[in-house]
Every structure is written in C-alpha cells, then in structure tokens.
Design a protein around this motif. Structure first.
Motif, PDB file in Angstrom:
ATOM      1  N   PHE A   1       0.822  -1.209   0.000  1.00 12.26           N
ATOM      2  CA  PHE A   1       0.000   0.000   0.000  1.00 12.26           C
ATOM      3  C   PHE A   1       0.860   1.265   0.000  1.00 12.26           C
ATOM      4  CE2 PHE A   1      -3.579  -2.722   1.448  1.00 12.26           C
ATOM      5  CZ  PHE A   1      -4.520  -2.303   0.513  1.00 12.26           C
ATOM      6  N   VAL A   2       1.999   1.198   0.659  1.00  7.87           N
ATOM      7  CA  VAL A   2       2.929   2.344   0.639  1.00  7.87           C
ATOM      8  C   VAL A   2       3.441   2.576  -0.778  1.00  7.87           C
ATOM      9  CG1 VAL A   2       5.191   3.165   1.405  1.00  7.87           C
ATOM     10  CG2 VAL A   2       3.610   2.148   3.054  1.00  7.87           C
ATOM     11  N   VAL A   3       3.768   1.490  -1.485  1.00  6.88           N
ATOM     12  CA  VAL A   3       4.236   1.594  -2.871  1.00  6.88           C
ATOM     13  C   VAL A   3       3.151   2.206  -3.757  1.00  6.88           C
ATOM     14  CG1 VAL A   3       4.834   0.241  -4.925  1.00  6.88           C
ATOM     15  CG2 VAL A   3       5.945  -0.242  -2.747  1.00  6.88           C
ATOM     16  N   VAL A   4       1.906   1.743  -3.597  1.00  5.81           N
ATOM     17  CA  VAL A   4       0.787   2.299  -4.368  1.00  5.81           C
ATOM     18  C   VAL A   4       0.666   3.795  -4.110  1.00  5.81           C
ATOM     19  CG1 VAL A   4      -1.726   2.330  -4.606  1.00  5.81           C
ATOM     20  CG2 VAL A   4      -0.520   0.146  -4.479  1.00  5.81           C
ATOM     21  N   PHE A   5       0.734   4.189  -2.856  1.00 10.44           N
ATOM     22  CA  PHE A   5       0.599   5.603  -2.475  1.00 10.44           C
ATOM     23  C   PHE A   5       1.722   6.448  -3.065  1.00 10.44           C
ATOM     24  CE2 PHE A   5       1.625   8.993   0.627  1.00 10.44           C
ATOM     25  CZ  PHE A   5       0.438   9.734   0.530  1.00 10.44           C
ATOM     26  N   LEU A   6       2.959   5.987  -2.919  1.00 10.52           N
ATOM     27  CA  LEU A   6       4.106   6.764  -3.389  1.00 10.52           C
ATOM     28  C   LEU A   6       4.129   6.891  -4.911  1.00 10.52           C
ATOM     29  CD1 LEU A   6       6.938   5.461  -1.022  1.00 10.52           C
ATOM     30  CD2 LEU A   6       5.665   7.617  -0.866  1.00 10.52           C
ATOM     31  N   ILE A   7       3.838   5.805  -5.611  1.00 11.10           N
ATOM     32  CA  ILE A   7       3.858   5.858  -7.073  1.00 11.10           C
ATOM     33  C   ILE A   7       2.701   6.708  -7.605  1.00 11.10           C
ATOM     34  CG2 ILE A   7       3.690   4.497  -9.202  1.00 11.10           C
ATOM     35  CD1 ILE A   7       6.376   4.330  -7.710  1.00 11.10           C
ATOM     36  N   SER A   8       1.570   6.699  -6.908  1.00  4.90           N
ATOM     37  CA  SER A   8       0.449   7.557  -7.310  1.00  4.90           C
ATOM     38  C   SER A   8       0.827   9.023  -7.199  1.00  4.90           C
ATOM     39  CB  SER A   8      -0.783   7.262  -6.436  1.00  4.90           C
ATOM     40  OG  SER A   8      -1.229   5.942  -6.618  1.00  4.90           O
ATOM     41  N   ILE A   9       1.513   9.373  -6.113  1.00  7.53           N
ATOM     42  CA  ILE A   9       1.983  10.752  -5.948  1.00  7.53           C
ATOM     43  C   ILE A   9       3.008  11.089  -7.026  1.00  7.53           C
ATOM     44  CG2 ILE A   9       3.316  12.284  -4.449  1.00  7.53           C
ATOM     45  CD1 ILE A   9       2.004  10.986  -2.056  1.00  7.53           C
ATOM     46  N   LEU A  10       3.945  10.175  -7.248  1.00  9.12           N
ATOM     47  CA  LEU A  10       4.977  10.396  -8.266  1.00  9.12           C
ATOM     48  C   LEU A  10       4.366  10.642  -9.637  1.00  9.12           C
ATOM     49  CD1 LEU A  10       7.965  10.243  -9.294  1.00  9.12           C
ATOM     50  CD2 LEU A  10       7.576   7.791  -9.609  1.00  9.12           C
ATOM     51  N   LEU A  11       3.388   9.819 -10.006  1.00 13.48           N
ATOM     52  CA  LEU A  11       2.851   9.846 -11.363  1.00 13.48           C
ATOM     53  C   LEU A  11       1.954  11.052 -11.616  1.00 13.48           C
ATOM     54  CD1 LEU A  11       3.251   8.032 -13.810  1.00 13.48           C
ATOM     55  CD2 LEU A  11       1.190   6.781 -13.163  1.00 13.48           C
ATOM     56  N   TYR A  12       1.259  11.519 -10.583  1.00 19.19           N
ATOM     57  CA  TYR A  12       0.271  12.580 -10.804  1.00 19.19           C
ATOM     58  C   TYR A  12       0.572  13.894 -10.104  1.00 19.19           C
ATOM     59  CZ  TYR A  12      -2.463   8.769 -12.722  1.00 19.19           C
ATOM     60  OH  TYR A  12      -2.888   7.708 -13.484  1.00 19.19           O
ATOM     61  N   ASN A  13       1.602  13.912  -9.243  1.00 18.05           N
ATOM     62  CA  ASN A  13       1.868  15.139  -8.498  1.00 18.05           C
ATOM     63  C   ASN A  13       3.327  15.558  -8.512  1.00 18.05           C
ATOM     64  OD1 ASN A  13      -0.482  13.562  -6.780  1.00 18.05           O
ATOM     65  ND2 ASN A  13      -0.872  15.742  -6.972  1.00 18.05           N
TER      66      ASN A  13
ATOM     67  N   PHE B   1       8.502  14.456 -12.546  1.00 21.34           N
ATOM     68  CA  PHE B   1       8.926  13.241 -13.237  1.00 21.34           C
ATOM     69  C   PHE B   1       7.727  12.422 -13.699  1.00 21.34           C
ATOM     70  CE2 PHE B   1      10.556   8.752 -13.093  1.00 21.34           C
ATOM     71  CZ  PHE B   1      11.336   8.855 -14.240  1.00 21.34           C
ATOM     72  N   GLY B   2       6.683  12.411 -12.893  1.00 25.21           N
ATOM     73  CA  GLY B   2       5.469  11.708 -13.285  1.00 25.21           C
ATOM     74  C   GLY B   2       4.830  12.348 -14.505  1.00 25.21           C
ATOM     75  N   TYR B   3       4.880  13.675 -14.555  1.00 29.13           N
ATOM     76  CA  TYR B   3       4.355  14.370 -15.747  1.00 29.13           C
ATOM     77  C   TYR B   3       5.179  13.985 -16.970  1.00 29.13           C
ATOM     78  CZ  TYR B   3       3.405  18.127 -19.047  1.00 29.13           C
ATOM     79  OH  TYR B   3       3.084  18.834 -20.181  1.00 29.13           O
ATOM     80  N   SER B   4       6.487  13.880 -16.790  1.00 27.45           N
ATOM     81  CA  SER B   4       7.356  13.481 -17.903  1.00 27.45           C
ATOM     82  C   SER B   4       7.019  12.074 -18.376  1.00 27.45           C
ATOM     83  CB  SER B   4       8.824  13.538 -17.469  1.00 27.45           C
ATOM     84  OG  SER B   4       9.202  14.848 -17.118  1.00 27.45           O
ATOM     85  N   ILE B   5       6.778  11.171 -17.432  1.00 31.18           N
ATOM     86  CA  ILE B   5       6.423   9.793 -17.787  1.00 31.18           C
ATOM     87  C   ILE B   5       5.159   9.771 -18.624  1.00 31.18           C
ATOM     88  CG2 ILE B   5       5.611   7.574 -16.868  1.00 31.18           C
ATOM     89  CD1 ILE B   5       7.426   8.077 -14.435  1.00 31.18           C
ATOM     90  N   ARG B   6       4.115  10.465 -18.158  1.00 29.12           N
ATOM     91  CA  ARG B   6       2.833  10.435 -18.860  1.00 29.12           C
ATOM     92  C   ARG B   6       2.905  11.150 -20.207  1.00 29.12           C
ATOM     93  NH1 ARG B   6      -0.739  13.317 -16.305  1.00 29.12           N
ATOM     94  NH2 ARG B   6       0.596  14.124 -14.634  1.00 29.12           N
ATOM     95  N   THR B   7       3.712  12.200 -20.286  1.00 30.34           N
ATOM     96  CA  THR B   7       3.862  12.914 -21.554  1.00 30.34           C
ATOM     97  C   THR B   7       4.579  12.051 -22.583  1.00 30.34           C
ATOM     98  OG1 THR B   7       3.975  15.030 -20.370  1.00 30.34           O
ATOM     99  CG2 THR B   7       4.732  15.017 -22.654  1.00 30.34           C
ATOM    100  N   VAL B   8       5.640  11.370 -22.143  1.00 32.47           N
ATOM    101  CA  VAL B   8       6.365  10.462 -23.042  1.00 32.47           C
ATOM    102  C   VAL B   8       5.440   9.344 -23.510  1.00 32.47           C
ATOM    103  CG1 VAL B   8       8.205   8.738 -23.152  1.00 32.47           C
ATOM    104  CG2 VAL B   8       8.640  10.964 -22.093  1.00 32.47           C
ATOM    105  N   GLY B   9       4.610   8.833 -22.599  1.00 29.25           N
ATOM    106  CA  GLY B   9       3.704   7.761 -22.958  1.00 29.25           C
ATOM    107  C   GLY B   9       2.634   8.178 -23.944  1.00 29.25           C
ATOM    108  N   GLN B  10       2.212   9.446 -23.885  1.00 27.48           N
ATOM    109  CA  GLN B  10       1.142   9.923 -24.756  1.00 27.48           C
ATOM    110  C   GLN B  10       1.658  10.422 -26.097  1.00 27.48           C
ATOM    111  OE1 GLN B  10      -0.890  12.838 -22.366  1.00 27.48           O
ATOM    112  NE2 GLN B  10      -1.557  11.336 -20.849  1.00 27.48           N
ATOM    113  N   ASN B  11       2.827  11.069 -26.085  1.00 27.67           N
ATOM    114  CA  ASN B  11       3.341  11.633 -27.333  1.00 27.67           C
ATOM    115  C   ASN B  11       4.837  11.901 -27.198  1.00 27.67           C
ATOM    116  OD1 ASN B  11       3.955  13.262 -29.609  1.00 27.67           O
ATOM    117  ND2 ASN B  11       1.841  13.966 -29.719  1.00 27.67           N
ATOM    118  N   LYS B  12       5.637  10.995 -27.725  1.00 25.61           N
ATOM    119  CA  LYS B  12       7.088  11.138 -27.615  1.00 25.61           C
ATOM    120  C   LYS B  12       7.606  12.395 -28.315  1.00 25.61           C
ATOM    121  CE  LYS B  12       8.547   6.330 -27.141  1.00 25.61           C
ATOM    122  NZ  LYS B  12       9.360   5.254 -27.755  1.00 25.61           N
TER     123      LYS B  12
END
Length: 356
Positions: free
Chosen positions: A197-209, A212-223
């Motif tokens: 659950f700690v991993v889920v919480f931390l990765i959720s923060i990383l990906l959406y807040n 670096f998470g913004y970079s991940i999602r941007t690369v995934g949507q449009n390189k």
C-alpha cells in the motif's frame, strides 16, 4: 467530455465483468450438477468465512506490486512485459541474502528488499536500455528477459542454494531474521501488505503530483511532443523501467519471505502476467490497483472454493479474466453510446451558452 469519458470507463468495466459472469454461468452449466449452487459459490464463496477472506487479502499482496510496476512502465508507453521475470529474479536475489546467518532482523529484511529491488530493476531495465540504444523491440527483449531470469534463477536455486536434505527442489532454509513479521498473528498476512500500500501511495503521488510523473505520462502519450518540450525521452523511459522493475522485485521479495521458510518456486508464479491484466483494468492508474488486485484475488479464491466443493475446473477463472480483458481493451466497445452522450452534452452546453 472528460467526465463522460471517465464514466464510460467505469461502465465499460462493469459491462465487461457482467458479460464475463454470464459466460461463466453457461460454462458452469455445461459441467455442473447444481448450477445455481456452484455459480453462487463463484460469486460469494470467499465471503463464507473469515479464513477465505484472509486468503483473498494474502493473494492480493503480490498483485499490488506487479500491478503498480506494469502500470508505471505502460504509462511511459513501453510494452515491457518483464515484470514476471523481475518478480522471480527479485525473489532469487532476496533468497541469496536471506540465507546468510547472523544479521540483525531489521537490517536483514532491508538488505533482502534492496537485493530484490536491484535485480528486479536490472531485469526490466535492460530491455529499456536496449530499446533506446539499439532500437530493439521492447516486447520481444522483455519476453526473453523473463526466461533469462527464470532459468538463471533456477540454476542458482537448484545448485549452490539447493538443500539436499529438503526432500524436494528447494533452497536452504532462510535465516529467521530475514522472514517478514506477520500481521495480527496470522501466518498468511505479513507486512508486505503494508509495504504494498505504501508503494501504491508513493507511485500515485509520483505519477500525478511530481514533475517526473508528468514526464512519464507525456512520453507515454506523445514522444515527439515530449521531446519538443525538452523532456529527456530516453532517460525517462530507462528510469521508469528501472523503477518498475525494482517494484516488481520487491514484490517477489516480500511474497517469498512473507509466506515461505525457503525458496520453493520451480517456475513462473504468474504474478507478473496478472500485473498486466491489472494495468489494463485500471487504465495504468496505480490508485486503482488495490481495487483491481482485490477483485482478481477474490476471483482466484472463488476458483479454489469451487474446486473444493464441485467438479468445476479452476481454469474457468482464466476464461473470466480473458473475457474481461478483451472487452476493456476494446476501445470501440460502447463507443456509439459514449459518442451520443458527448454530442448531447455538447449541444446542451451550447444551448445554455446561447441562452435558449
């Protein structure tokens, strides 16, 4: 529009589950002597007693790690399917440390988790590096890495780590200081649940807040857009894959040290493959992984209950999983209904704007 799209993702998932259950009912009817009883067991079997619910939670623990790992790497647009190998290799690496005697308990557990995460990161990271350096197709190289991890790990377990007195193919016993503490005095629940659950919480923060998470999602949507925006695309892909592999490796570590006194796997555990299903179910959103993991663990426990109380084969759960994935992955499923709702909403908004 965004709200309608979000609502239809939920509706599409519910319809997929409903259709899968209808198929399951007819499959059960072909082999069952008591269709209603067996179908009821499939639906509410795990609710029959507390022991089965504990089993559900126990089966859910490794899925938290592999589900998050696959969601993370898929968010970067990489079809990296080496989570299965990372999970297995992480368990083997943790075993190599867990066999060492004389290390204090807290430090020993931390060292096993570090070993599992590092080796897991290597398994998922190598296909990513090969992709950015040599343009190797990730899905092919990651599939092959699974077998490198499997057979490399089995070589270690069946040779230098094998206990000849065990009576079966298994490693020497783990040092007691390496075994994870259990929760509530129950042998099937361990602190891996909290770590998950700690991993889920931390990765959720990383990906959406986090940036670096913004970079991940941007690369995934449009390189191309990510590259134009100054985001280091190749670096982002590699770092994301390394992080995902580390998470899967930790999953293998806690699953092994939380449930067993020695390494006993003789092949793939399928937790990594299940992680792919969870990522598809959750649309790569790690915040939804606990719900999807619970759902899948519930189905697996239902299959065990059916196997004990009837002649229904447990493979029926695999059929249910496949049908759910097919319909959720079908982008055009319910698309016309969704389109009509969007058009109607747009027309209504336009009318309000004009004062009609």
């Amino acid at each position: 529009t965004k709200q309608i799209e979000g609502n239809f993702r939920i509706i599409r998932t519910l319809f997929a589950v409903l259709i899968a259950l209808v198929f399951a009912f007819f499959l059960i009817a072909t082999v069952s002597d008591n269709v209603l009883k067996d179908f009821t067991t499939l639906l509410i079997g795990p609710l029959a007693n507390s022991s089965r619910m504990i089993t559900v939670i126990s089966k859910m623990i490794p899925l938290l790690f592999t589900g998050v790992a696959v969601s993370l790497v898929y968010s970067a647009g990489q079809i990296n399917i080496a989570a299965e190998g990372a999970f297995f290799a992480g368990a083997v690496a943790a075993t190599s440390v867990a066999l060492i005697e004389g290390i204090p308990a807290p430090i020993h557990i931390i060292l096993t988790i570090l070993a599992g995460s590092v080796v897991g990161a290597m398994v998922m990271g190598i296909p990513a590096i090969m992709h950015v350096k040599y343009d190797v197709v990730t899905i092919v190289s990651s599939l092959m890495m699974n077998y490198v991890a499997l057979y490399g790990g089995l070589y270690l377990i069946l040779n230098p780590f094998r206990d000849p007195l065990a009576g079966f193919e298994a490693s020497f016993p783990f040092a007691k200081s390496a075994i994870l503490p259990h929760l509530f005095g129950n042998q099937r629940l361990h602190i891996g649940l909290i770590i998950g659950f700690v991993v889920v919480f931390l990765i959720s923060i990383l990906l959406y807040n986090r940036p670096f998470g913004y970079s991940i999602r941007t690369v995934g949507q449009n390189k191309k857009f990510a590259n134009y925006s100054g985001i280091p695309v190749n670096k982002t892909i590699v770092l994301t894959s390394l992080l995902a592999g580390a998470i899967a490796g930790i999953g293998g570590t806690v699953e092994t040290l939380g449930n067993y006194s020695r390494f006993v796997y003789t092949g793939f555990t399928n937790h990594g493959w299940d992680g792919i299903m969870l990522a598809v179910l959750c649309r790569n959103n790690p915040r939804l992984i606990p719900f999807a993991a619970f759902f899948l663990a519930y189905l697996k426990t239902s299959a065990d209950s059916l196997n004990l109380t009837s002649k229904i084969p447990p493979e029926i759960i695999s059929v249910i999983q496949a049908i759910i994935i097919i319909f959720i992955a079908a982008e055009r499923f319910l698309a016309k209904w969704e389109h009509r709702k969007i058009v109607a909403n747009s027309q209504r908004a336009l009318a309000i704007e004009k004062g009609e």
